[in-house]
Write a protein that holds these residues in place. Structure first.
Motif, PDB file in Angstrom:
ATOM      1  N   MET A   1      -0.705  -4.206  -6.653  1.00  0.00           N
ATOM      2  CA  MET A   1      -1.843  -3.484  -6.088  1.00  0.00           C
ATOM      3  C   MET A   1      -2.307  -2.288  -6.926  1.00  0.00           C
ATOM      4  O   MET A   1      -3.520  -2.121  -7.125  1.00  0.00           O
ATOM      5  CB  MET A   1      -1.536  -3.054  -4.660  1.00  0.00           C
ATOM      6  CG  MET A   1      -2.719  -2.459  -3.912  1.00  0.00           C
ATOM      7  SD  MET A   1      -2.347  -2.159  -2.167  1.00  0.00           S
ATOM      8  CE  MET A   1      -2.382  -3.844  -1.548  1.00  0.00           C
TER       9      MET A   1
ATOM     10  N   CYS B   1       4.638  -4.197  -6.498  1.00  0.00           N
ATOM     11  CA  CYS B   1       3.354  -4.747  -6.055  1.00  0.00           C
ATOM     12  C   CYS B   1       2.361  -4.661  -7.207  1.00  0.00           C
ATOM     13  O   CYS B   1       2.399  -3.699  -7.989  1.00  0.00           O
ATOM     14  CB  CYS B   1       2.829  -3.973  -4.842  1.00  0.00           C
ATOM     15  SG  CYS B   1       1.428  -4.780  -4.023  1.00  0.00           S
TER      16      CYS B   1
ATOM     17  N   THR C   1       0.839  -1.204   0.000  1.00  0.00           N
ATOM     18  CA  THR C   1       0.000   0.000   0.000  1.00  0.00           C
ATOM     19  C   THR C   1       0.877   1.258   0.000  1.00  0.00           C
ATOM     20  O   THR C   1       2.080   1.176   0.291  1.00  0.00           O
ATOM     21  CB  THR C   1      -0.883   0.035   1.251  1.00  0.00           C
ATOM     22  OG1 THR C   1      -0.027   0.196   2.408  1.00  0.00           O
ATOM     23  CG2 THR C   1      -1.700  -1.239   1.401  1.00  0.00           C
TER      24      THR C   1
ATOM     25  N   ASN D   1      -5.977  -3.112  -8.158  1.00  0.00           N
ATOM     26  CA  ASN D   1      -7.033  -2.324  -7.531  1.00  0.00           C
ATOM     27  C   ASN D   1      -7.720  -1.428  -8.534  1.00  0.00           C
ATOM     28  O   ASN D   1      -8.935  -1.203  -8.463  1.00  0.00           O
ATOM     29  CB  ASN D   1      -6.456  -1.491  -6.385  1.00  0.00           C
ATOM     30  CG  ASN D   1      -6.232  -2.316  -5.125  1.00  0.00           C
ATOM     31  OD1 ASN D   1      -6.094  -3.532  -5.186  1.00  0.00           O
ATOM     32  ND2 ASN D   1      -6.180  -1.656  -3.984  1.00  0.00           N
TER      33      ASN D   1
END
Length: 390
Positions: A275, A273, A256, A279
């Motif tokens: 993410m 990552c 994050t 996301n």
């Protein structure tokens, strides 16, 4: 080739500013590396990556071995020409993907026997095979083959004995990876990977053994494998600053925006990552003032951009002028909400650009703060902004 120059340190933390010189270019650290699993960062053109300041991207050894196959990549002379990316590339070892196959694989001292998830072929991955594949890919940074120590084993916490056994095999595989890398005459750089699960003393044993092998750089693996956040943070706080100050430090698979800033404070130089892009495809967007769910009905008629301070193409348009600086060239939340609701492919393309831009811009802010000697103030302001909410 790898050269790491330490340019500045933060007196109040373990944060550091560096410059990493590789065969395909220079990388300013701390850095976030977008993940391009199959030779592409999903939904993002290489030129867009350059425009947003990406300095190095990842490729996935396991998946590129499966498809398109080494013969295809080799015919292009490596990944750089194949995917039209002339800056540095890091490839993982393939170990995490093999570990993720579960019942489809068998781990032995020799290596890992597994069934291809693509066509069912019986295959074998060893430290030597991983080095051979990554040499063909011609990535600037090559990772040793390791076994990813799970947080849980068969529904229970992995024991210290199990973590030790895994760590010690990864240590032996590090020696074999290094020997094969050198035998192949690979001109790039090989990183060792610190393992040891959630046990600090095992991490320390792994770290010391790898340092004695004198790798050009070191990674911290076996985090973000299902452990609670406080456990991950504990290992992140323990390990990076104990690695050699003269070598780059890479925290694998994290995380994050908060993880990145906290990781820098712990002494990490490199992050990756999935993410930001994953996301984005699921409608969750990162902004200076917190996370935003673009699919929520409250955005249906919202004329605001995702982030008024952002200069990405989604928020500010091609001119790159943020709304709070007078720009009005980007896309509204209403439009992005509409694209998401309709399943239009432009939606995740734009949101992926935004999330990656946010991560890369965050790292640029960290580097600027370290250059200016104001990292502590930056860290505090970052936390206050993110807590404010969108």
């Amino acid at each position: 080739m790898l050269q790491f120059d330490l340019l500045a340190t933060d007196p109040a933390s373990h944060a550091r500013r560096g410059r990493l010189t590789l065969n395909h270019g220079v990388v300013q650290t701390p850095i976030f590396m977008p993940v391009g699993t199959y030779g592409t960062v999903k939904g993002v053109m290489p030129q867009s990556l350059r425009d947003m300041g990406a300095q190095i991207i990842l490729g996935n050894t396991f998946h590129l071995w499966m498809r398109p196959g080494l013969d295809v990549v080799q015919s292009f002379g490596g990944l750089h020409a194949f995917e039209q990316w002339d800056k540095p590339i890091l490839t993982d070892s393939g170990g995490f993907q093999v570990w993720s196959l579960g019942a489809m694989r068998k781990i032995t001292e020799e290596g890992v026997y597994f069934q291809s998830p693509v066509n069912g072929d019986k295959l074998f991955m060893s430290p030597e095979v991983s080095m051979q594949i990554q040499t063909t890919l011609n990535s600037d940074i090559v990772m040793q083959l390791d076994e990813c120590t799970p947080y849980e084993t068969q529904g229970r916490l992995t024991t210290e004995a199990e973590a030790r056994k895994s760590m010690e095999m990864s240590r032996r595989w590090a020696l074999r990876s290094k020997a094969e890398f050198e035998r192949l005459g690979n001109p790039n750089a090989l990183f060792g990977i610190v393992q040891g699960g959630m046990f600090e003393h095992l991490r320390q044993e792994s770290l010391q053994a790898l340092v004695e092998m004198d790798f050009p750089g070191y990674a911290i693996g076996g985090v973000s494998v299902g452990e609670p956040k406080d456990e991950m943070l504990r290992i992140m706080a323990h390990t990076p600053h104990r690695l050699p100050a003269t070598k780059p430090r890479y925290l694998m698979g994290v995380g994050t925006p908060e993880d990145l800033v906290d990781g820098v404070a712990c002494g990490v130089d490199m992050f990756d990552c999935v993410m930001p892009t994953r996301n984005a495809r699921n409608g969750t967007l990162f902004t200076r003032y917190g996370d935003l769910k673009i699919r929520n009905a409250r955005h249906r008629a919202d004329h605001q951009p995702l982030d008024a301070t952002c200069t990405c193409h989604a928020c500010a348009g091609p001119q790159g002028i943020a709304w709070n600086d007078g720009g009005r060239g980007g896309f509204s939340r209403a439009y992005l909400h509409h694209l998401e609701r309709c399943g239009e492919m432009l939606g995740p393309m734009l949101t992926s650009i935004h999330n990656l831009h946010y991560y890369l811009n965050l790292m640029q802010g960290i580097r600027d703060a370290l250059d200016a000697g104001t990292f502590s103030q930056f860290h505090a302001q970052f936390k206050a902004d993110r807590a404010r909410g969108v």
